[in-house]
Scaffold this motif. Sequence first.
Motif, mmCIF file in Angstrom:
data_model
loop_
_atom_site.group_PDB
_atom_site.id
_atom_site.type_symbol
_atom_site.label_atom_id
_atom_site.label_comp_id
_atom_site.label_asym_id
_atom_site.label_seq_id
_atom_site.Cartn_x
_atom_site.Cartn_y
_atom_site.Cartn_z
ATOM 1 N N GLY A 64 0.810 -1.216 0.000
ATOM 2 C CA GLY A 64 0.000 0.000 0.000
ATOM 3 C C GLY A 64 0.846 1.270 0.000
ATOM 4 O O GLY A 64 0.479 2.281 -0.607
ATOM 5 N N MET A 68 0.659 4.915 -2.127
ATOM 6 C CA MET A 68 0.772 6.278 -1.566
ATOM 7 C C MET A 68 1.907 7.029 -2.262
ATOM 8 O O MET A 68 1.775 8.181 -2.663
ATOM 9 C CB MET A 68 1.060 6.205 -0.052
ATOM 10 C CG MET A 68 -0.008 5.485 0.759
ATOM 11 S SD MET A 68 0.588 4.997 2.411
ATOM 12 C CE MET A 68 0.327 6.500 3.338
ATOM 13 N N PHE A 90 -0.759 6.479 9.860
ATOM 14 C CA PHE A 90 -0.623 6.417 8.401
ATOM 15 C C PHE A 90 -0.670 7.794 7.763
ATOM 16 O O PHE A 90 -0.157 7.981 6.653
ATOM 17 C CB PHE A 90 -1.624 5.422 7.798
ATOM 18 C CG PHE A 90 -1.234 4.011 8.132
ATOM 19 C CD1 PHE A 90 -0.106 3.436 7.577
ATOM 20 C CD2 PHE A 90 -1.950 3.281 9.079
ATOM 21 C CE1 PHE A 90 0.310 2.156 7.923
ATOM 22 C CE2 PHE A 90 -1.542 1.996 9.433
ATOM 23 C CZ PHE A 90 -0.421 1.434 8.853
ATOM 24 N N ARG A 93 2.871 8.976 7.921
ATOM 25 C CA ARG A 93 3.624 8.389 6.811
ATOM 26 C C ARG A 93 3.374 9.170 5.528
ATOM 27 O O ARG A 93 4.289 9.462 4.774
ATOM 28 C CB ARG A 93 3.207 6.923 6.621
ATOM 29 C CG ARG A 93 3.818 6.308 5.382
ATOM 30 C CD ARG A 93 3.589 4.827 5.314
ATOM 31 N NE ARG A 93 4.154 4.151 6.468
ATOM 32 C CZ ARG A 93 4.217 2.824 6.613
ATOM 33 N NH1 ARG A 93 3.729 2.043 5.668
ATOM 34 N NH2 ARG A 93 4.733 2.285 7.668
ATOM 35 N N THR A 136 -6.879 10.072 5.134
ATOM 36 C CA THR A 136 -7.059 8.622 5.203
ATOM 37 C C THR A 136 -8.539 8.342 5.435
ATOM 38 O O THR A 136 -9.144 8.988 6.294
ATOM 39 C CB THR A 136 -6.241 8.079 6.402
ATOM 40 O OG1 THR A 136 -4.919 8.615 6.309
ATOM 41 C CG2 THR A 136 -6.165 6.575 6.404
ATOM 42 N N VAL A 138 -10.015 5.296 6.436
ATOM 43 C CA VAL A 138 -10.005 4.660 7.763
ATOM 44 C C VAL A 138 -8.577 4.644 8.280
ATOM 45 O O VAL A 138 -7.693 4.038 7.665
ATOM 46 C CB VAL A 138 -10.561 3.220 7.704
ATOM 47 C CG1 VAL A 138 -10.308 2.502 9.036
ATOM 48 C CG2 VAL A 138 -12.039 3.222 7.373
ATOM 49 N N THR A 140 -6.147 3.108 10.193
ATOM 50 C CA THR A 140 -6.018 1.751 10.742
ATOM 51 C C THR A 140 -5.432 1.752 12.148
ATOM 52 O O THR A 140 -5.689 0.844 12.921
ATOM 53 C CB THR A 140 -5.116 0.919 9.814
ATOM 54 O OG1 THR A 140 -5.397 1.296 8.463
ATOM 55 C CG2 THR A 140 -5.340 -0.563 9.977
ATOM 56 N N ASP A 165 -6.568 7.923 1.049
ATOM 57 C CA ASP A 165 -5.922 6.644 1.366
ATOM 58 C C ASP A 165 -7.039 5.718 1.840
ATOM 59 O O ASP A 165 -7.529 5.816 2.967
ATOM 60 C CB ASP A 165 -4.854 6.850 2.457
ATOM 61 C CG ASP A 165 -4.319 5.529 3.010
ATOM 62 O OD1 ASP A 165 -4.871 4.465 2.662
ATOM 63 O OD2 ASP A 165 -3.368 5.561 3.800
ATOM 64 N N ILE A 167 -6.804 2.393 2.027
ATOM 65 C CA ILE A 167 -6.194 1.061 2.200
ATOM 66 C C ILE A 167 -6.987 0.204 3.177
ATOM 67 O O ILE A 167 -7.136 -0.994 2.982
ATOM 68 C CB ILE A 167 -4.705 1.204 2.611
ATOM 69 C CG1 ILE A 167 -3.922 1.810 1.427
ATOM 70 C CG2 ILE A 167 -4.116 -0.140 3.026
ATOM 71 C CD1 ILE A 167 -2.450 2.054 1.686
ATOM 72 N N CYS A 168 -7.524 0.834 4.220
ATOM 73 C CA CYS A 168 -8.276 0.028 5.198
ATOM 74 C C CYS A 168 -9.792 0.193 4.996
ATOM 75 O O CYS A 168 -10.570 -0.001 5.921
ATOM 76 C CB CYS A 168 -7.859 0.412 6.613
ATOM 77 S SG CYS A 168 -8.366 -0.783 7.849
ATOM 78 N N ALA A 188 -4.609 -1.352 -1.201
ATOM 79 C CA ALA A 188 -3.653 -2.450 -1.335
ATOM 80 C C ALA A 188 -4.435 -3.750 -1.295
ATOM 81 O O ALA A 188 -5.565 -3.798 -0.818
ATOM 82 C CB ALA A 188 -2.642 -2.397 -0.189
ATOM 83 N N GLN A 190 -4.174 -6.587 0.387
ATOM 84 C CA GLN A 190 -4.284 -7.499 1.536
ATOM 85 C C GLN A 190 -5.408 -7.204 2.509
ATOM 86 O O GLN A 190 -5.544 -7.905 3.503
ATOM 87 C CB GLN A 190 -2.949 -7.530 2.295
ATOM 88 C CG GLN A 190 -2.626 -6.304 3.148
ATOM 89 C CD GLN A 190 -1.901 -5.204 2.404
ATOM 90 O OE1 GLN A 190 -1.915 -5.167 1.187
ATOM 91 N NE2 GLN A 190 -1.248 -4.309 3.123
ATOM 92 N N LYS A 191 -6.200 -6.179 2.218
ATOM 93 C CA LYS A 191 -7.271 -5.847 3.174
ATOM 94 C C LYS A 191 -8.605 -6.257 2.558
ATOM 95 O O LYS A 191 -8.767 -7.405 2.178
ATOM 96 C CB LYS A 191 -7.193 -4.388 3.543
ATOM 97 C CG LYS A 191 -5.777 -4.058 4.053
ATOM 98 C CD LYS A 191 -5.765 -3.162 5.217
ATOM 99 C CE LYS A 191 -4.329 -2.818 5.562
ATOM 100 N NZ LYS A 191 -4.177 -2.308 6.872
HETATM 101 N N1 PMP Z 1 -2.434 3.380 4.983
HETATM 102 C C1 PMP Z 1 -3.289 2.684 5.727
HETATM 103 C C2 PMP Z 1 -4.576 3.327 6.128
HETATM 104 C C3 PMP Z 1 -2.976 1.375 6.098
HETATM 105 O O1 PMP Z 1 -3.836 0.676 6.837
HETATM 106 C C4 PMP Z 1 -1.751 0.796 5.684
HETATM 107 C C5 PMP Z 1 -1.362 -0.620 6.072
HETATM 108 N N2 PMP Z 1 -1.824 -1.070 7.272
HETATM 109 C C6 PMP Z 1 -0.891 1.570 4.915
HETATM 110 C C7 PMP Z 1 -1.269 2.856 4.579
HETATM 111 C C8 PMP Z 1 0.411 1.033 4.437
HETATM 112 O O2 PMP Z 1 0.205 -0.068 3.593
HETATM 113 P P1 PMP Z 1 1.297 -1.216 3.426
HETATM 114 O O3 PMP Z 1 1.609 -1.739 4.773
HETATM 115 O O4 PMP Z 1 0.610 -2.240 2.550
HETATM 116 O O5 PMP Z 1 2.477 -0.606 2.756
#
Ligand code: PMP
Length: 395
Positions: A64, A68, A90, A93, A136, A138, A140, A165, A167-168, A188, A190-191
């Motif tokens: 993920g 980003m 996140f 990040r 974001t 959600v 996470t 974002d 991702i979650c 991404a 995996q969620k």
């Molecule tokens: N943003 C969010 C909201 C996330 O939940 C995550 C992963 N938990 C990420 C970014 C980063 O994704 P990844 O660990 O797949 O690089």
Amino acid sequence: MKSHKILMIPGPIEFDPEVLAAVGRPTTSHNDPSFIEAFGASLEMMRDVFLSVDGQPFIVPGSGTLAMDAVAANLVEPGDAVLMLNTGYFSDRYTEILKRYGGQVTELVAPIGATVALEDVENALRQKSYKLLVFTHVETSTGVINDVPSLVNLAQKYQAISVVDGICSIGAEEFRMSEWKVDVALTASQKALGVPPGLALWMVSPHALEVFKRRSTPVMNYYCDWNKWLPVMQSHEARKPDYFGTPAINLVWGLYTSLQLILKEEMEQRFSRHQLLSRAFKAAVTAWELDQIPLKPEYAAHTVTAVRYPKGVEAASLLPEVAKQGIIISGGLHPKIKNEYFRVGHMGTTSFGDLMATISAVENALQVCGYAVSPGSGLAAAQAELWRTKAGSTS
Ligand code: PMP
């Protein structure tokens, strides 16, 4: 006892055996017509899952964070003003990534467990012109959800490109890319999309793609450059071979299978199933008289629940106790309160049965760790929530 423990963390999640079988099949050539069909169809199905009519989908090998990074690398030019709504780990990040490409980032930091107030967002947008509004969906790390349509409305009003974002969230939380006029949404595999880690996915509105095309400086990231990947995505949708970097072939086979399963369930049903799972789990938490990190119910996401430990209980004692019962949950992640709470993910393939098994395991573990709960109280509260919902939907 089963050797396989149920993964109830906020990603990666439990994967459907059909998806795992697709990932495990013999690897095809990336030029094989069957693979080009699977890739092309996955791009098309992405639009149906993001509820996007005219977005440009991308599927690229990476986690993920790569999604980003790619969005920042392609939409930020040195000196561009970015407004970031920081809800936690996140967002921190994302700020770092945006700065890496020369973004002049202004952060509005939400209190832990809350979102940035809409008035504050509007004030900031009124005071200065921003190229991007980033947040974001959600968070996470805390289970806080942002109000996407209201924020995107503000971005539109002040002509900023909205970057979400997701991702979650995407594939589980209500998300309507076209109707809400979101410019860029990323996720991404995996969620909630239900494919083992390794695919970064994002969708770009025609407007955001135009802005990208008007860049005056080269993209400073070779691997992520949309000029390299865009033709590959367009060719695959036209069912033609094209190459920039080798696709994650087996994961794309998994995605092809998973997106079909998701769309078979139908998005509206999927949104309401996740809302029910969330209500049921949160009802159990309330029955145990435990607090959640989101300060108000409207700040709480439906894909993950973040629960404060009762006095005397901590990650080192609770998590292994839950694991002994075949369920894996997560500790905290927000740097300021990391040791004060645990997180349970309930998304994608999670069934009501998985949720009840998790509630039972947490309830037992709390008891073993010395926190008195009345037996079955969490389970009864969750069951009551299910029955209430069923009664409501048939009346
Ligand atoms: N943003 C969010 C909201 C996330 O939940 C995550 C992963 N938990 C990420 C970014 C980063 O994704 P990844 O660990 O797949 O690089």
